[in-house]
Enzyme design. Structure first.
Site: not given
Length: 327
Positions: A59, A206, A280-281
């Protein structure tokens, strides 16, 4: 509302059933990093009761792990870190490499980037067809014995591959893609995991933001965005999935007075020994966790969700596009 928890064998405390997924925090395939917002996101997640953070070396090619390590300074002992092993990269392109030598290199790199002396859950990111699974498992079992790893897991493995791994090393968790739109694991991986006491870390609950309720037909994805390669986000399928999300949103509001995002997470949590990896970021992307916990879907509710999907999605597609090449 207190966070729901689940025991992963080998980790000394129950972990939250909502975990923070940090793929986007790394920036790669998500439009670049923003470390200030990423650290604020991690802190917000911890404040909301999340005690499991999932990351991986690939990542951002180490960047996500570095940010997680920085964010957890002073809070490490209250959080379980899950990271991964078995992907290598060259010129920004990942490929599978689960050799013992690669594993030894990766564990030391991950420990350094994460600023820790152990990994709570160490997962093989993808099976490597060029390396026997028992060879990979044996090296990971050595790390487990050495105390560098508290629990072992696999990601994107089939049942047959998990059986091979489990014959050599203890297996505590599996991480497959799983959401209301991508349900392939229900035929084999999920029931097998239930029988053998594995935690199921569902990634993409999601569906890459589709179930957030924030997308419209005008949403555009850049060439460096993962979703530009996902068939769900291209015509004609994108319209089908957006119509399903709208119908799910109406159902969630009318039946539960909750968001479609909360409904999507609750659906995953109600499928078994599952943990939903909430990616989330930005801090605002972690809002709404409290809406997803403390209630359940009935059999009738799940049947209505299935009817909504069947009515709107005539050309479904899975997450196969994400698989990296072999070594």
């Amino acid at each position: 509302m207190s966070m729901e928890t689940l025991v992963i064998e080998g980790i000394p405390f129950p972990v939250s059933r909502i975990a923070l997924g940090t793929w986007a925090i790394g920036g790669w395939m998500w439009g670049g990093p923003d470390d200030r917002k990423a650290i604020a996101t991690i802190h917000e997640a911890l404040d909301l009761g999340i005690t499991l953070i999932d990351t991986a070396p690939v990542y951002g090619f180490g960047h996500s792990e570095e940010v997680v390590g920085q964010a957890l300074a002073g809070r490490r002992d209250k959080v379980a870190i899950a990271t991964k092993v078995g992907l290598d990269w060259k010129d920004g392109k990942p490929f599978r490499n689960a050799t013992p030598a690669r594993i030894r290199t990766e564990i030391e790199d991950s420990l350094r980037r994460l600023r820790t002396d152990r990994i709570d859950l160490y997962q093989v990111h993808w099976p490597d067809p060029s390396v026997p699974i028992d060879e990979t498992a044996r090296e990971l079992e050595r790390l487990h014995r050495e105390g560098k790893v508290l629990a072992l897991g696999v990601s994107n493995f089939s049942v047959a591959q998990m059986e091979q791994f489990r014959a050599v090393a203890p297996l505590a968790a599996v991480q497959p893609p799983y959401n209301v739109f991508e349900r392939e694991i229900e035929s084999d991986i999920l029931p097998w995991s239930v029988r053998h006491g594995l935690a199921v870390l569902a990634y993409g609950p999601l569906c890459r933001g589709l179930l957030s309720g924030r997308m419209t037909a005008d949403t555009v994805f850049g060439v460096d965005d993962l979703r530009s390669a996902d068939p769900k986000f291209h015509a004609p399928r994108f319209a089908q999935y957006l119509a399903a999300v709208t119908a799910l949103q109406d159902f969630a509001r009318q039946r539960f007075n909750r968001s479609v995002l909360a409904l999507a997470i609750r659906w995953v949590l109600d499928q078994g020994p599952t943990i939903a990896l909430w990616g989330a970021r930005k801090p605002e992307q972690i809002a709404g966790i409290d809406q997803a916990i403390g209630w359940t879907l009935s059999a009738d509710d799940k049947a209505e969700i299935d009817r909504i999907l069947a009515r709107h999605i005539t050309d479904p597609v899975g997450p196969e596009f994400m698989a990296p090449p072999g070594g």
